[in-house]
Design an enzyme around this catalytic site. Structure first.
Site: not given
Ligand code: IDP
Ligand code: MG
Length: 138
Positions: A9, A49, A57, A85, A91, A102, A112, A115, A126
């Site tokens: 990212k 996304y 968010f 993963r 996350t 992370r 973080n 992805h 994707e």
């Molecule tokens: P992942 O990347 O671990 O699969 P997802 O739930 O798919 O997590 O969320 C996509 C991205 O959105 C996360 O990697 C993070 O950058 C952001 N994100 C997820 N949850 C939150 C939140 O509660 N607040 C702000 N950003 C979030």
């Molecule tokens: Mg995800």
């Protein structure tokens, strides 16, 4: 063998962590079969996304993902989706295991570093979002 999509990212690229992240892929038998650096527009980030478009968010996330260059990669390996993963960590970096990307580098739930696809269906979508067949090594 399975394929998954990885993104380093904008925070990972800006902080000079491309090499560090790629080193972990190579050390864990995740073979890079495609890779490029791109800079997404806001609309491209929204398309990527789209599954999160109802989440609170979404706007902030797509601003962040279009705020600077990213590196997109396709990783190939046995159980590549689950394996990556696990390497990436959860996350929320505060709640994830020691030694994950992370846990080691994220600064925020949004910023973080990486992805990773979460299922074979999302990996297909994707990979197709960023790469055509001529860009993938067989
Ligand atoms: P992942 O990347 O671990 O699969 P997802 O739930 O798919 O997590 O969320 C996509 C991205 O959105 C996360 O990697 C993070 O950058 C952001 N994100 C997820 N949850 C939150 C939140 O509660 N607040 C702000 N950003 C979030
Ligand atoms: Mg995800």
């Amino acid at each position: 063998m399975e394929r998954t999509l990885s993104i380093i990212k904008p925070d990972g690229v800006a902080r000079g962590l491309i090499g560090e992240v790629i080193k972990r892929f190579e050390a864990n038998n995740l073979k890079i079969v495609a890779m490029k650096m791109i800079y997404m527009t806001k609309a491209q980030a929204q398309g990527f996304y789209a599954v999160h478009k109802e989440r609170p968010f979404f706007d902030s996330l797509t601003d962040f993902m279009s705020s600077g260059p990213i590196v997109v990669l396709i990783l190939d390996g046995e159980n590549a989706i689950a394996k990556y993963r696990e390497l990436m960590g959860a996350t929320n970096y505060k709640e994830t295991a020691e030694g994950t990307i992370r846990r080691d580098f994220a600064t925020d739930i949004e910023k973080n570093i990486v992805h990773g696809s979460d299922s074979p269906e999302s990996a297909d979508f994707e990979i197709g979002y960023f790469f055509n067949s001529f860009e993938v090594i067989c």
